[in-house]
Scaffold this active site. Sequence first.
Site, PDB file in Angstrom:
ATOM      1  N   HIS A  26     -28.699  15.104  42.495  1.00 37.81           N
ATOM      2  CA  HIS A  26     -28.698  13.483  42.802  1.00 37.81           C
ATOM      3  C   HIS A  26     -29.690  12.957  42.297  1.00 37.81           C
ATOM      4  O   HIS A  26     -29.522  11.836  41.819  1.00 37.81           O
ATOM      5  CB  HIS A  26     -28.806  13.630  44.657  1.00 37.81           C
ATOM      6  CG  HIS A  26     -29.039  12.509  45.220  1.00 37.81           C
ATOM      7  ND1 HIS A  26     -28.634  11.953  46.466  1.00 37.81           N
ATOM      8  CD2 HIS A  26     -29.008  11.128  44.558  1.00 37.81           C
ATOM      9  CE1 HIS A  26     -28.713  10.871  46.694  1.00 37.81           C
ATOM     10  NE2 HIS A  26     -28.754  10.147  45.538  1.00 37.81           N
TER      11      HIS A  26
ATOM     12  N   GLU B 224     -30.097   5.750  39.476  1.00 33.77           N
ATOM     13  CA  GLU B 224     -31.014   6.678  39.733  1.00 33.77           C
ATOM     14  C   GLU B 224     -32.410   6.282  38.773  1.00 33.77           C
ATOM     15  O   GLU B 224     -33.513   6.135  39.462  1.00 33.77           O
ATOM     16  CB  GLU B 224     -30.584   8.002  39.532  1.00 33.77           C
ATOM     17  CG  GLU B 224     -29.792   8.479  40.452  1.00 33.77           C
ATOM     18  CD  GLU B 224     -30.341   8.555  42.099  1.00 33.77           C
ATOM     19  OE1 GLU B 224     -31.511   9.204  42.240  1.00 33.77           O
ATOM     20  OE2 GLU B 224     -29.844   7.782  42.950  1.00 33.77           O
TER      21      GLU B 224
ATOM     22  N   HIS C 207     -35.622   4.976  40.927  1.00 36.17           N
ATOM     23  CA  HIS C 207     -36.628   5.976  40.792  1.00 36.17           C
ATOM     24  C   HIS C 207     -37.239   6.208  39.617  1.00 36.17           C
ATOM     25  O   HIS C 207     -38.591   6.217  39.558  1.00 36.17           O
ATOM     26  CB  HIS C 207     -36.085   7.342  41.340  1.00 36.17           C
ATOM     27  CG  HIS C 207     -35.352   7.218  42.653  1.00 36.17           C
ATOM     28  ND1 HIS C 207     -36.095   7.310  44.019  1.00 36.17           N
ATOM     29  CD2 HIS C 207     -34.060   7.036  43.010  1.00 36.17           C
ATOM     30  CE1 HIS C 207     -35.155   7.136  45.004  1.00 36.17           C
ATOM     31  NE2 HIS C 207     -33.875   7.113  44.287  1.00 36.17           N
TER      32      HIS C 207
HETATM   33  P1  5GP Z   1     -30.065   6.580  46.342  1.00 33.13           P
HETATM   34  O1  5GP Z   1     -29.977   7.784  45.955  1.00 33.13           O
HETATM   35  O2  5GP Z   1     -30.592   6.754  45.009  1.00 33.13           O
HETATM   36  O3  5GP Z   1     -30.432   5.390  46.495  1.00 33.13           O
HETATM   37  O4  5GP Z   1     -28.525   6.384  46.401  1.00 33.13           O
HETATM   38  C1  5GP Z   1     -27.497   6.734  45.965  1.00 33.13           C
HETATM   39  C2  5GP Z   1     -26.692   5.755  45.419  1.00 33.13           C
HETATM   40  O5  5GP Z   1     -25.852   6.263  44.101  1.00 33.13           O
HETATM   41  C3  5GP Z   1     -25.506   5.019  46.097  1.00 33.13           C
HETATM   42  O6  5GP Z   1     -25.534   3.606  46.038  1.00 33.13           O
HETATM   43  C4  5GP Z   1     -24.442   5.931  45.891  1.00 33.13           C
HETATM   44  O7  5GP Z   1     -22.934   4.927  46.296  1.00 33.13           O
HETATM   45  C5  5GP Z   1     -24.391   5.864  44.589  1.00 33.13           C
HETATM   46  N1  5GP Z   1     -23.569   7.377  44.062  1.00 33.13           N
HETATM   47  C6  5GP Z   1     -22.927   7.317  42.990  1.00 33.13           C
HETATM   48  N2  5GP Z   1     -22.325   8.896  42.859  1.00 33.13           N
HETATM   49  C7  5GP Z   1     -23.091   9.428  43.716  1.00 33.13           C
HETATM   50  C8  5GP Z   1     -23.069  10.830  44.480  1.00 33.13           C
HETATM   51  O8  5GP Z   1     -22.118  11.429  43.881  1.00 33.13           O
HETATM   52  N3  5GP Z   1     -23.944  11.085  45.536  1.00 33.13           N
HETATM   53  C9  5GP Z   1     -24.663  10.233  46.139  1.00 33.13           C
HETATM   54  N4  5GP Z   1     -25.381  10.625  46.820  1.00 33.13           N
HETATM   55  N5  5GP Z   1     -24.629   8.921  45.646  1.00 33.13           N
HETATM   56  C10 5GP Z   1     -24.058   8.486  44.619  1.00 33.13           C
HETATM   57  P1  5GP Z   2     -30.766   7.918  52.886  1.00 37.22           P
HETATM   58  O1  5GP Z   2     -30.945   6.814  53.590  1.00 37.22           O
HETATM   59  O2  5GP Z   2     -29.353   8.135  52.604  1.00 37.22           O
HETATM   60  O3  5GP Z   2     -31.614   9.186  53.169  1.00 37.22           O
HETATM   61  O4  5GP Z   2     -31.473   7.830  51.433  1.00 37.22           O
HETATM   62  C1  5GP Z   2     -31.012   6.758  50.677  1.00 37.22           C
HETATM   63  C2  5GP Z   2     -31.680   6.691  49.632  1.00 37.22           C
HETATM   64  O5  5GP Z   2     -33.255   6.264  49.581  1.00 37.22           O
HETATM   65  C3  5GP Z   2     -31.695   7.934  48.733  1.00 37.22           C
HETATM   66  O6  5GP Z   2     -30.363   7.998  47.905  1.00 37.22           O
HETATM   67  C4  5GP Z   2     -33.172   7.875  47.676  1.00 37.22           C
HETATM   68  O7  5GP Z   2     -32.904   7.086  46.710  1.00 37.22           O
HETATM   69  C5  5GP Z   2     -33.772   7.317  48.821  1.00 37.22           C
HETATM   70  N1  5GP Z   2     -34.772   7.809  49.460  1.00 37.22           N
HETATM   71  C6  5GP Z   2     -34.507   8.586  50.875  1.00 37.22           C
HETATM   72  N2  5GP Z   2     -35.421   9.251  51.119  1.00 37.22           N
HETATM   73  C7  5GP Z   2     -36.456   9.307  50.409  1.00 37.22           C
HETATM   74  C8  5GP Z   2     -37.852   9.964  50.054  1.00 37.22           C
HETATM   75  O8  5GP Z   2     -38.115  10.738  51.091  1.00 37.22           O
HETATM   76  N3  5GP Z   2     -38.361   9.849  49.091  1.00 37.22           N
HETATM   77  C9  5GP Z   2     -37.518   9.185  47.926  1.00 37.22           C
HETATM   78  N4  5GP Z   2     -38.604   8.913  46.877  1.00 37.22           N
HETATM   79  N5  5GP Z   2     -36.494   8.487  47.861  1.00 37.22           N
HETATM   80  C10 5GP Z   2     -35.911   8.465  49.345  1.00 37.22           C
END
Ligand code: 5GP
Ligand code: 5GP
Length: 230
Positions: A64, A118, A122
């Site tokens: 991821h 990504e 990040h």
């Molecule tokens: P994040 O990790 O870094 O903020 O969120 C993941 C973002 O990447 C989301 O906008 C999601 O739609 C996109 N994305 C594209 N492909 C994938 C995948 O295979 N897994 C996940 N978790 N997110 C994906």
């Molecule tokens: P979700 O709200 O689905 O757990 O996370 C959405 C997105 O926020 C993730 O795909 C990732 O990009 C970011 N994110 C969530 N939790 C964490 C964390 O604990 N650390 C960091 N660096 N990013 C996070």
Amino acid sequence: MRMESKFSFLINLLVLQYLAVVCVSQDFDFFYFVQQWPGSYCDSAKSSCCYPTTGKPAADFGIHGLWPNYNDGSYPQNCDSGNPFDEPKISDLIGNMRKNWPTLACPSGSGETFWSHEWEKHGTCSESVLDQHGYFETTLGLKQQTKLLQALKTAGINPDGSTYSLENIKDAIKEGTGYTPWIECNRDSSGNSQLYQVYLCLDNSGSGLIECPVFPRGGKCGPEIEFPSF
Ligand code: 5GP
Ligand code: 5GP
């Protein structure tokens, strides 16, 4: 020292201290290295999935991301809009990326949208340590190093839709990788808690796995979780 030069010396010192604080506060403490189980992304109650345009990924964990984080649990994001994702910089890694960092979001894509997201969210926050090529290469290397599915299978934990104890899953990953993972669960369409993402931690120079200084909040699993097939 004359009064005047003492004054300007002090001012210089203050400016230097301010700059040091600003620079250090843009830094981060460690990385989360996050892998996802495709079966749990695809059968989740929240989202369905779309296979990449390059075909159905292997039944293996996929990357991821690699996320810079602070020890207090917060994290920086979108740190440098002046350094956008630039695929030619990683052209030698694309084959490896398609295999190990496939996108499952809809609509189907070849991966560039996911990788670019990504990197920009990040990767730009750790660019002082890893440039774009280094960021993706390091992350791919961690996938090879950790061999999560192998670690689980060795312990008799298979992606076959059965339910396993969370403790046994953690122990198997610790046994295989040497480090304690954080397991994030989501729910399948019947509401069962299932193994969704595995978090391990990397030191802030990107050189080796470490025990996580802090675990993420949320995504808690029950004591018994499902490991769906893919
Ligand atoms: P994040 O990790 O870094 O903020 O969120 C993941 C973002 O990447 C989301 O906008 C999601 O739609 C996109 N994305 C594209 N492909 C994938 C995948 O295979 N897994 C996940 N978790 N997110 C994906
Ligand atoms: P979700 O709200 O689905 O757990 O996370 C959405 C997105 O926020 C993730 O795909 C990732 O990009 C970011 N994110 C969530 N939790 C964490 C964390 O604990 N650390 C960091 N660096 N990013 C996070």
